[in-house]
Design a protein around this motif. Structure first.
Motif, mmCIF file in Angstrom:
data_model
loop_
_atom_site.group_PDB
_atom_site.id
_atom_site.type_symbol
_atom_site.label_atom_id
_atom_site.label_comp_id
_atom_site.label_asym_id
_atom_site.label_seq_id
_atom_site.Cartn_x
_atom_site.Cartn_y
_atom_site.Cartn_z
ATOM 1 N N VAL A 44 51.642 -36.463 -1.457
ATOM 2 C CA VAL A 44 52.335 -35.533 -0.548
ATOM 3 C C VAL A 44 51.523 -34.256 -0.406
ATOM 4 O O VAL A 44 51.325 -33.749 0.707
ATOM 5 N N LEU A 45 51.013 -33.722 -1.510
ATOM 6 C CA LEU A 45 50.202 -32.501 -1.450
ATOM 7 C C LEU A 45 48.967 -32.708 -0.579
ATOM 8 O O LEU A 45 48.627 -31.862 0.256
ATOM 9 N N LEU A 46 48.309 -33.851 -0.720
ATOM 10 C CA LEU A 46 47.129 -34.139 0.097
ATOM 11 C C LEU A 46 47.488 -34.316 1.568
ATOM 12 O O LEU A 46 46.741 -33.887 2.452
ATOM 13 N N ALA A 47 48.621 -34.932 1.840
ATOM 14 C CA ALA A 47 49.055 -35.095 3.229
ATOM 15 C C ALA A 47 49.325 -33.739 3.870
ATOM 16 O O ALA A 47 48.938 -33.496 5.016
ATOM 17 N N VAL A 48 49.964 -32.847 3.124
ATOM 18 C CA VAL A 48 50.237 -31.492 3.632
ATOM 19 C C VAL A 48 48.925 -30.739 3.838
ATOM 20 O O VAL A 48 48.773 -30.009 4.813
ATOM 21 N N ALA A 106 46.032 -32.029 -20.316
ATOM 22 C CA ALA A 106 44.663 -32.579 -20.288
ATOM 23 C C ALA A 106 43.865 -32.106 -19.073
ATOM 24 O O ALA A 106 42.638 -32.109 -19.100
ATOM 25 N N THR A 107 44.556 -31.692 -18.004
ATOM 26 C CA THR A 107 43.864 -31.265 -16.783
ATOM 27 C C THR A 107 44.218 -29.832 -16.381
ATOM 28 O O THR A 107 43.834 -29.387 -15.307
ATOM 29 N N ALA A 108 44.915 -29.115 -17.242
ATOM 30 C CA ALA A 108 45.379 -27.757 -16.919
ATOM 31 C C ALA A 108 44.236 -26.777 -16.675
ATOM 32 O O ALA A 108 44.449 -25.731 -16.064
ATOM 33 N N GLY A 109 43.042 -27.099 -17.109
ATOM 34 C CA GLY A 109 41.892 -26.235 -16.864
ATOM 35 C C GLY A 109 41.337 -26.353 -15.451
ATOM 36 O O GLY A 109 40.415 -25.630 -15.079
ATOM 37 N N HIS A 110 41.890 -27.248 -14.661
ATOM 38 C CA HIS A 110 41.421 -27.457 -13.289
ATOM 39 C C HIS A 110 42.481 -27.017 -12.294
ATOM 40 O O HIS A 110 43.673 -27.105 -12.552
ATOM 41 N N GLU A 111 42.020 -26.565 -11.145
ATOM 42 C CA GLU A 111 42.921 -26.165 -10.071
ATOM 43 C C GLU A 111 43.142 -27.341 -9.118
ATOM 44 O O GLU A 111 42.249 -28.174 -8.928
ATOM 45 N N VAL A 112 44.329 -27.385 -8.500
ATOM 46 C CA VAL A 112 44.585 -28.446 -7.523
ATOM 47 C C VAL A 112 43.663 -28.305 -6.315
ATOM 48 O O VAL A 112 43.442 -29.274 -5.594
ATOM 49 N N ASP A 113 43.096 -27.113 -6.125
ATOM 50 C CA ASP A 113 42.121 -26.908 -5.045
ATOM 51 C C ASP A 113 40.978 -27.922 -5.152
ATOM 52 O O ASP A 113 40.458 -28.392 -4.141
ATOM 53 N N PHE A 119 39.297 -34.579 -1.442
ATOM 54 C CA PHE A 119 39.803 -35.478 -0.406
ATOM 55 C C PHE A 119 39.680 -34.933 1.006
ATOM 56 O O PHE A 119 39.650 -35.711 1.960
ATOM 57 N N THR A 120 39.648 -33.612 1.184
ATOM 58 C CA THR A 120 39.623 -33.058 2.542
ATOM 59 C C THR A 120 38.294 -32.418 2.907
ATOM 60 O O THR A 120 38.030 -32.189 4.074
#
Length: 143
Positions: A44-48, A106-113, A119-120
């Motif tokens: 959903v986040l990627l679609a948005v 485990a992935t908190a050091g990374h941003e969703v950006d 992907f974009t």
């Protein structure tokens, strides 16, 4: 000869004629692939990110979930601060908040950006302005 989950013989791969994925009862979900690397929240986040003005019904169809599930996920993402909604008349525009970190330790050091950029081809723009990048709106296909 390998038989796909529907029991039909698979076409000769050398001939370039493979059988299409078998669909399960869940909308848009291939029965032969019971799991994916990204959750519905990620899709959903990627679609948005690909189309911030997409209607909920279209977003749900793209991700392969019900419109009600899509609304619930959008609310989860908004409550957690990953996106915000802007009403524009009868439509809703979604703005992805940049620099938000993943929730899992485990992935908190990374941003969703980073995921969105993967992907974009661009990260979310600050303040909801259109981000410059090689990808056009709607080009993200999370499946």
């Amino acid at each position: 000869m390998v038989r796909p989950s529907n029991g039909e013989p698979d076409a000769d791969p050398a001939a370039g004629q493979g059988t299409p994925p078998v669909r399960s009862d869940r909308r848009g979900s291939p029965a032969s692939h019971p799991w994916t690397f990204l959750t519905h929240h990620g899709h959903v986040l990627l679609a948005v990110a690909g189309d911030p003005d997409m209607r909920v019904a279209d977003l749900a169809d793209l991700v392969g979930i019900s419109p009600r599930a899509a609304l619930s996920i959008l609310k989860d993402l908004e409550t957690a601060g990953y996106l915000r909604r802007i009403r524009m008349g009868r439509r809703t525009h979604y703005v992805i908040e940049p620099h938000r970190h993943f929730r899992h330790p485990a992935t908190a050091g990374h941003e969703v950006d980073e995921l969105i950029n993967l992907f974009t081809g661009h990260a979310p723009a600050p303040g909801g302005a259109p981000a410059a990048g090689p990808s056009s709106p709607g080009a993200v296909r999370p499946h």
